[in-house]
Design a protein around this motif. Structure first.
Motif, PDB file in Angstrom:
ATOM      1  N   ASN A  93       0.790  -1.107  -0.073  1.00 42.41           N
ATOM      2  CA  ASN A  93      -0.090  -0.047  -0.232  1.00 42.41           C
ATOM      3  C   ASN A  93       0.929   1.405  -0.094  1.00 42.41           C
ATOM      4  O   ASN A  93       0.733   1.974   0.848  1.00 42.41           O
ATOM      5  CB  ASN A  93      -0.853   0.099   1.163  1.00 42.41           C
ATOM      6  N   GLU A 148       1.101   3.390  -2.774  1.00 43.48           N
ATOM      7  CA  GLU A 148       0.763   4.279  -3.831  1.00 43.48           C
ATOM      8  C   GLU A 148       1.124   5.778  -3.821  1.00 43.48           C
ATOM      9  O   GLU A 148       1.340   6.511  -5.009  1.00 43.48           O
ATOM     10  CB  GLU A 148      -0.673   4.367  -4.087  1.00 43.48           C
ATOM     11  N   ASN A 149       1.365   6.223  -2.623  1.00 40.68           N
ATOM     12  CA  ASN A 149       1.833   7.647  -2.755  1.00 40.68           C
ATOM     13  C   ASN A 149       3.501   7.768  -2.822  1.00 40.68           C
ATOM     14  O   ASN A 149       3.957   9.163  -2.811  1.00 40.68           O
ATOM     15  CB  ASN A 149       1.311   8.509  -1.350  1.00 40.68           C
ATOM     16  N   THR A 150       3.997   6.522  -2.494  1.00 39.35           N
ATOM     17  CA  THR A 150       5.604   6.862  -2.558  1.00 39.35           C
ATOM     18  C   THR A 150       6.346   6.130  -3.338  1.00 39.35           C
ATOM     19  O   THR A 150       7.475   6.529  -3.812  1.00 39.35           O
ATOM     20  CB  THR A 150       5.987   6.652  -0.867  1.00 39.35           C
ATOM     21  N   GLU A 210       6.667   5.597  -6.516  1.00 39.15           N
ATOM     22  CA  GLU A 210       7.112   6.134  -7.797  1.00 39.15           C
ATOM     23  C   GLU A 210       8.557   7.058  -7.418  1.00 39.15           C
ATOM     24  O   GLU A 210       9.490   7.077  -8.183  1.00 39.15           O
ATOM     25  CB  GLU A 210       6.218   6.984  -8.563  1.00 39.15           C
ATOM     26  N   ARG A 211       8.599   7.625  -6.205  1.00 39.76           N
ATOM     27  CA  ARG A 211       9.544   8.536  -5.852  1.00 39.76           C
ATOM     28  C   ARG A 211      10.710   7.543  -5.564  1.00 39.76           C
ATOM     29  O   ARG A 211      11.892   8.123  -5.556  1.00 39.76           O
ATOM     30  CB  ARG A 211       9.205   9.260  -4.634  1.00 39.76           C
ATOM     31  N   SER A 250      -0.711  -5.722  -1.828  1.00 35.74           N
ATOM     32  CA  SER A 250      -1.644  -4.246  -1.651  1.00 35.74           C
ATOM     33  C   SER A 250      -2.863  -4.269  -2.142  1.00 35.74           C
ATOM     34  O   SER A 250      -3.203  -4.929  -2.911  1.00 35.74           O
ATOM     35  CB  SER A 250      -0.605  -3.331  -2.604  1.00 35.74           C
ATOM     36  N   ASP A 277      -4.457  -1.113  -2.528  1.00 33.67           N
ATOM     37  CA  ASP A 277      -4.494   0.267  -3.298  1.00 33.67           C
ATOM     38  C   ASP A 277      -4.312   0.026  -4.494  1.00 33.67           C
ATOM     39  O   ASP A 277      -4.085  -0.828  -5.124  1.00 33.67           O
ATOM     40  CB  ASP A 277      -3.863   1.387  -2.031  1.00 33.67           C
ATOM     41  N   ARG A 278      -3.677   1.322  -5.220  1.00 37.87           N
ATOM     42  CA  ARG A 278      -3.351   1.534  -6.336  1.00 37.87           C
ATOM     43  C   ARG A 278      -1.838   1.162  -6.655  1.00 37.87           C
ATOM     44  O   ARG A 278      -1.105   1.350  -7.615  1.00 37.87           O
ATOM     45  CB  ARG A 278      -3.673   2.677  -7.005  1.00 37.87           C
ATOM     46  N   THR A 279      -1.246   0.640  -5.722  1.00 42.32           N
ATOM     47  CA  THR A 279       0.462   0.409  -5.944  1.00 42.32           C
ATOM     48  C   THR A 279       0.535  -0.570  -7.106  1.00 42.32           C
ATOM     49  O   THR A 279       1.405  -0.302  -7.949  1.00 42.32           O
ATOM     50  CB  THR A 279       0.869  -0.352  -4.590  1.00 42.32           C
ATOM     51  N   ASP A 335       8.702   3.623   0.785  1.00 43.24           N
ATOM     52  CA  ASP A 335       8.737   4.992   1.334  1.00 43.24           C
ATOM     53  C   ASP A 335       9.941   5.762   1.559  1.00 43.24           C
ATOM     54  O   ASP A 335       9.967   7.039   2.153  1.00 43.24           O
ATOM     55  CB  ASP A 335       7.750   5.171   2.613  1.00 43.24           C
ATOM     56  N   SER A 360       5.739   6.646  11.292  1.00 46.60           N
ATOM     57  CA  SER A 360       5.450   6.079   9.941  1.00 46.60           C
ATOM     58  C   SER A 360       5.903   4.739   9.718  1.00 46.60           C
ATOM     59  O   SER A 360       6.892   4.237  10.500  1.00 46.60           O
ATOM     60  CB  SER A 360       5.781   7.077   8.769  1.00 46.60           C
TER      61      SER A 360
END
Length: 280
Positions: A15, A17-19, A21-22, A46, A48-50, A98, A216
């Motif tokens: 999960n 999806e927010n990190t 790609e970075r 996952s 989510d959209r991972t 992350d 986190s």
């Protein structure tokens, strides 16, 4: 794609999806060039959209050697092990979804790992500009990691770590079922047959630059982290790596450390709440 990668990067993902790609972009911009990497991403169930984000990233970056493995959720150790068991590189690097490497990280670590006069098998770095603390001592920009030092403090955050392939042969893998303090457990077992150091340079942005504990990721659950530490102690006692007296002392030491972290986390959270109230 290259057939003989120099560095295998193992990325467990859950999960993220927010990190994610970075994290992947931080590999792409390494000064050694993206072509030296074999990237193994283990999607650990996952929800989510991972997964679609990673698949899209792979399509957009055909020049990067990226393998995506999808498996049911089994925890970070099982995910890392799935990648380690198929890694083909001369060196292994760990990266959490992350975290982000600074561009020169791989270049600086490879230079030291390949320096035959140093004979380094395992190399971590500092992260988030944090300092290396006692019982570690920096000499010539390096701080040696030993089993005894690890019992008191773990300064090697997984995403900073790169090590030689021989460690997989002489140490094995993470404990499959261990989700907390699993890195410390692995480092202590690695220390038995390998030379380990920390480079005194901050080359990682961990968790977006947040505090190490209580905010986190897995380290946010301080209670389970403490249980992970106690499990490690029992394992080391069972392997006769520490005496009964050392076991009792360290069990109390970890309890005290846990209470201190709880107090610090409460203080920082209260401070942030007051700051937010003042701002609003």
């Amino acid at each position: 794609m290259h057939s003989d990668p120099i560095v295998s990067v193992i990325i467990p993902v859950y999960n993220a999806e927010n990190t994610i790609e970075r994290a992947l972009h931080s590999i792409a911009v390494q000064t050694v060039g993206a072509e030296v990497f074999e990237i193994i991403i283990i999607n650990d169930g996952s929800t989510d959209r991972t997964r679609p984000l990673i698949e899209e990233y792979i399509l957009k970056n055909p020049g990067m050697d990226i393998l995506l493995i999808n498996q049911p959720n089994g925890g970070v150790s099982k995910a890392r092990n799935a990648g380690l068991k198929i890694a083909k590189g001369d060196y292994i690097a760990l990266l959490d979804a992350d975290d982000e490497w600074l561009p020169c990280k791989t270049e600086k670590q490879l230079a030291l790992l390949e320096d035959k006069t140093l004979r380094i098998d395992f190399l971590a770095t500092r992260r988030n500009s944090q300092q290396i603390l006692l019982p570690y001592r920096v000499e010539n920009h390096l701080a040696e990691i030993t089993f005894r030092k690890l019992l008191l403090r773990n300064e090697a955050q997984p995403s900073t770590v790169m090590f030689k392939r021989k460690i997989l042969s002489n140490t094995g893998y993470f404990n499959d079922d261990q989700r907390y303090a699993e890195d410390l457990n692995y480092w202590m077992r690695i220390a038995e047959n390998n030379t380990m150091y920390i480079l005194d340079e901050s080359l990682l942005i961990a968790g977006g630059g947040k505090r190490t504990f209580g905010v986190s990721g897995l380290s946010a659950n301080l209670s389970l982290m403490e249980k992970g530490f106690q499990r490690n102690l029992k394992e080391m006692r069972g392997m006769k790596k520490i005496s009964s007296a050392e076991y009792r002392f360290l069990a109390l030491f970890y309890k005290a450390k846990y209470l201190l972290l709880l107090t610090r986390t409460f203080y920082f959270n209260l401070k942030n709440k007051n700051r937010q109230k003042t701002a609003s």
